[in-house]
Design an enzyme around this catalytic site. Structure first.
Site, PDB file in Angstrom:
ATOM      1  N   GLU A 184       3.778  24.597  22.107  1.00 15.54           N
ATOM      2  CA  GLU A 184       3.836  23.350  21.328  1.00 15.54           C
ATOM      3  C   GLU A 184       5.215  23.080  20.709  1.00 15.54           C
ATOM      4  O   GLU A 184       5.359  23.042  19.486  1.00 15.54           O
ATOM      5  CB  GLU A 184       2.734  23.349  20.252  1.00 15.54           C
ATOM      6  CG  GLU A 184       1.351  23.511  20.858  1.00 15.54           C
ATOM      7  CD  GLU A 184       0.205  23.312  19.867  1.00 15.54           C
ATOM      8  OE1 GLU A 184       0.465  23.181  18.651  1.00 15.54           O
ATOM      9  OE2 GLU A 184      -0.958  23.268  20.316  1.00 15.54           O
ATOM     10  N   GLU A 230      -5.176  25.727  25.684  1.00 15.51           N
ATOM     11  CA  GLU A 230      -5.980  25.761  24.450  1.00 15.51           C
ATOM     12  C   GLU A 230      -6.860  24.518  24.402  1.00 15.51           C
ATOM     13  O   GLU A 230      -6.379  23.411  24.579  1.00 15.51           O
ATOM     14  CB  GLU A 230      -5.097  25.736  23.186  1.00 15.51           C
ATOM     15  CG  GLU A 230      -4.256  26.949  22.930  1.00 15.51           C
ATOM     16  CD  GLU A 230      -3.488  26.831  21.606  1.00 15.51           C
ATOM     17  OE1 GLU A 230      -3.837  25.961  20.763  1.00 15.51           O
ATOM     18  OE2 GLU A 230      -2.526  27.590  21.415  1.00 15.51           O
TER      19      GLU A 230
END
Length: 477
Positions: free
Chosen positions: A168, A378
């Site tokens: 991220e 995820e």
């Protein structure tokens, strides 16, 4: 409506975690402090003053964790490395053999049980020693991150065949350096995120080339980066301005990192135009968005073998006229996002369950980046409760999200290769401490032994893995 079917034979099912969130052992056996260790040690920074000092104590529970992974039947386990556990000072002049041993035990245990390790090099926990020299605002970190990655490829790459550079990167740049909610808590929304992202992209490319040049031939693995993506639906799908706003939102969120890597080595046109135009209106001598040289663009382009991403939710977006001051990455996007109040809420504000958003997102990636091999690294839901062993809401979340992924694969021809649930077990959820529970396994954080208990969702997910999807129930065949 439910769609029944299964994924291809070689589809990889797994669960995910990250070092700071599960390991504990924050100063065990010579580990150096990370920016998250120091940040959580300041009272008032984290809900309930929780810290990751012990977390799930995975540092001391390798065998137990592997036993649970075996019971789930996962094909892979995604985890991250703690840079300061391996290099306490962030530099390779201080190698901590105990840290290396820990990861070797974990990797060996996984491989012995036919579980493929997927390893992230950087999941937010920068060695404090490197923050002290400027952190990701300093281009010195490009060399230092490369040196760390090189050591990891050399040490673990005989067994690890799937690497992720950054988890991220948009969160690192924006939440760490823009709003400053995450360490290093820099609050400079107009410029720092762009400068940091620029360095992250160069560091990513550098590590990719190191793998390519020195290790790929002998080790034969893949390497990528892993952006976070929320799907956004235009408020009025017939209004071209809302459609443009939705695309712009995705370009600023995702394209910021994936356009350079998967397309042409450069930022999305709309980003260059918006930030440049607004910088001019702000009477700045140049754009707040840095510029890559021709050499850098060539160096960055194509530096990912697969497309990995994390996703949790969807939003609704409309075009908006935003203020020019203060300078901000957020205002640069000229959009407004909201959620539909009918979408089910969860423990995380604005994380609402919108399963159909996943199918649309997968199709967007397919169209935007030429149908690359895609891995969902995820996906999951946080629930705020003391105990959620009977977690029917989570089962419903997984059932609907996996079903939409199945539709994308079966009906839309999306090249989906793997799905990982977040998370393997309840863990330290950053600013929210231990309140939101995302795990397939419950962890009792009040018990010094940190016992794990499989939830109903673990049993459900194991069944999906065993069936390789959601086959038509026997009685309906």
């Amino acid at each position: 409506t439910y769609f029944y079917g299964t994924f291809p034979e070689d589809f990889t099912w797994g669960v995910s975690s990250s070092a700071y969130q599960v390991e504990g052992g924050w100063d065990a056996d010579g580990k150096g402090p990370s920016i998250w260790d120091n940040f959580t040690h300041v009272p008032g920074n984290i809900k309930n003053n929780d810290t990751g000092d012990i977390a799930c104590d995975s540092y001391n529970k390798v065998e137990e964790d592997i036993y649970l992974l075996r019971a789930l039947g996962v094909k892979n386990y995604h985890f991250s490395l703690s840079w300061s556990r391996i290099f306490p000072s962030g530099r390779n002049n201080s190698i901590n053999s105990h840290g290396v041993d820990y990861y070797n035990r974990l990797i060996d245990g996984l491989v012995a049980n036919n579980i493929t390790p997927i390893v992230t090099l950087y999941h937010w926990n920068l060695p404090q020693a490197l923050q002290d020299i400027g952190g990701w605002e300093s281009s010195t970190l490009i060399d230092l991150f490369d040196s760390f990655a090189d050591f990891c490829f050399q040490t673990f790459g005989d067994r690890v065949k799937f690497w992720i550079t950054f988890n991220e990167p948009q969160v690192i740049a924006w939440v760490g350096y823009g709003v400053g909610a995450f360490p290093p808590n820099v609050n400079d929304p107009g410029s720092a995120p762009y400068r940091v992202a620029h360095i992250l992209l160069k560091a990513h490319a550098r590590v990719y080339h190191t793998y390519d040049d020195k290790y790929r031939a002998s080790q034969g693995g893949v390497i990528a980066l892993c952006p976070n993506i929320d799907w956004v639906e235009p408020k009025t799908p017939s209004d071209p301005r809302d459609i443009e706003a939705a695309d712009r939102y995705l370009q600023f969120l995702v394209g910021w990192f994936t356009h350079p890597v998967f397309k042409n080595g450069d930022y999305p046109k709309v980003m260059k135009w918006k930030v440049g135009n607004r910088s001019e209106l702000q009477n700045l001598p140049s754009s707040r968005l840095p510029v890559f040289t021709a050499e850098e663009r060539e160096y960055i382009r194509g530096t990912a073998d697969v497309f990995c991403f994390n996703t949790y939710t969807s939003k609704i977006v409309t075009h908006a006229t935003t203020q020019l001051r203060p300078f901000s990455y957020e205002y640069d996007q000229e959009v407004v996002t909201k959620v539909d109040s009918s979408w089910p809420s969860s423990a995380i504000t604005d994380h609402r369950a919108v399963a159909w958003g996943l199918r649309r997102l997968l199709n967007w990636i397919k169209e935007e980046y030429g149908n690359p091999p895609i891995y969902i690294i995820e996906n999951g839901v946080g629930i705020k409760t003391k105990s959620d062993v009977d977690d029917n809401t989570r089962i419903f979340y997984y059932k609907t999200y996996i079903d939409e992924a199945l539709k994308a694969y079966k009906l839309d021809g999306v090249n989906l290769k793997g799905y990982n649930a977040w998370s393997f077990m309840d863990n330290f959820e950053w600013l929210n401490g231990y309140d939101p529970r995302f795990g397939l396994h419950q962890v009792d954080f009040h018990n010094p032994n940190r016992p794990r208990t499989p939830k109903r969702s673990a049993v459900y997910y194991a069944e999906i893995i065993r069936n390789n999807g959601i086959p038509l129930p026997k009685e309906d065949e």
